[in-house]
Design a protein around this motif. Structure first.
Motif, mmCIF file in Angstrom:
data_model
loop_
_atom_site.group_PDB
_atom_site.id
_atom_site.type_symbol
_atom_site.label_atom_id
_atom_site.label_comp_id
_atom_site.label_asym_id
_atom_site.label_seq_id
_atom_site.Cartn_x
_atom_site.Cartn_y
_atom_site.Cartn_z
ATOM 1 N N ASP A 80 32.601 43.764 39.698
ATOM 2 C CA ASP A 80 33.062 44.724 38.572
ATOM 3 C C ASP A 80 34.569 45.287 38.958
ATOM 4 N N GLU A 81 34.609 46.124 40.133
ATOM 5 C CA GLU A 81 35.691 46.781 40.221
ATOM 6 C C GLU A 81 37.136 45.891 40.159
ATOM 7 N N GLU A 82 37.004 44.430 40.920
ATOM 8 C CA GLU A 82 38.106 43.457 40.783
ATOM 9 C C GLU A 82 38.231 43.154 39.126
ATOM 10 N N ARG A 83 37.306 42.823 38.438
ATOM 11 C CA ARG A 83 37.347 42.396 37.261
ATOM 12 C C ARG A 83 38.029 43.574 36.391
ATOM 13 N N TYR A 84 37.840 44.790 36.563
ATOM 14 C CA TYR A 84 38.576 45.784 35.996
ATOM 15 C C TYR A 84 39.895 46.231 36.205
ATOM 16 N N ASP A 85 40.174 45.896 37.426
ATOM 17 C CA ASP A 85 41.527 45.904 37.998
ATOM 18 C C ASP A 85 42.397 45.009 37.479
ATOM 19 N N VAL A 86 41.663 43.589 37.712
ATOM 20 C CA VAL A 86 42.513 42.277 36.930
ATOM 21 C C VAL A 86 42.782 42.620 35.402
ATOM 22 N N LEU A 88 43.159 45.712 33.779
ATOM 23 C CA LEU A 88 44.203 46.506 33.763
ATOM 24 C C LEU A 88 45.668 45.661 33.886
ATOM 25 N N LYS A 89 45.593 44.844 34.940
ATOM 26 C CA LYS A 89 46.716 44.236 35.301
ATOM 27 C C LYS A 89 47.277 43.255 34.179
ATOM 28 N N LYS A 92 48.606 45.448 30.986
ATOM 29 C CA LYS A 92 49.816 46.041 31.512
ATOM 30 C C LYS A 92 50.708 44.810 31.274
#
Length: 180
Positions: A80-86, A88-89, A92
């Motif tokens: 989930d953290e990786e999905r959230y970071d991706v 956001l990228k 952006k």
């Protein structure tokens, strides 16, 4: 008239042959599309099999099942953290792409608005710029303005307030108020 270009040239391929070629191209493209979708599906299944091994739940005690659940929960949190970071990228980069697109449109446009500076200019100068050589005589705009005289306000004489109260009391005082 021989020099004039022909408006519509006849094609060298007959319409039946053109239609046959078009049908063959479409069938080959359809077959290639089917192969590509099957390949993507197979790659997806392989990736899932590699990332998520099959669970072996038979013969486990309650404590072992609890540990397995906690381990799976930790893995879910990481994903989930990786999905959230991706995500956001991606947002952006989408925003940057939109801004760059706007910059490209601005650069490609023929007319750019210049940044205007505030300039103090007199009426004479403005008329000479607008009229050019036709403007010869000077015009005094201030002399053409209307003059306004301020009327002096009527000032009531301040008298003793007790006399005023006595004069306004009773029916006669109220009548004076309505008459005024």
């Amino acid at each position: 008239m021989a020099d004039a270009p022909k408006l519509k040239e006849k094609s060298k391929i007959s319409s039946a042959r053109r239609l046959g070629l078009k049908i063959r191209l479409l069938t080959v493209a359809g077959q290639m599309l089917e192969v590509e979708t099957e390949e993507k599906k197979r790659e997806r299944e392989e990736a899932l099999a590699e990332r998520v091994p099959p669970l072996k739940l038979s013969g486990l005690s309650v404590d072992e099942l609890m540990d397995l659940c906690k381990d799976l929960q930790r893995k879910i949190d990481v994903v989930d953290e990786e999905r959230y970071d991706v995500g956001l990228k991606v947002t952006k980069t989408d925003k940057e792409c939109h801004e760059l697109g706007l910059k490209i449109i601005e650069l490609q446009s023929k007319f750019k608005k210049p940044s205007l500076k505030k300039v103090k200019i007199s009426a004479e100068m403005m008329l000479s710029v607008l009229l050019g050589s036709k403007h010869k005589e000077t015009i005094d705009f201030k002399s053409n303005l209307k003059t306004v005289k301020k009327a002096e306000e009527k000032k009531e004489e301040v008298t003793d307030w007790r006399q005023n109260v006595d004069a306004m009391s009773g029916m006669e005082g109220r009548k004076k108020m309505f008459d005024a």
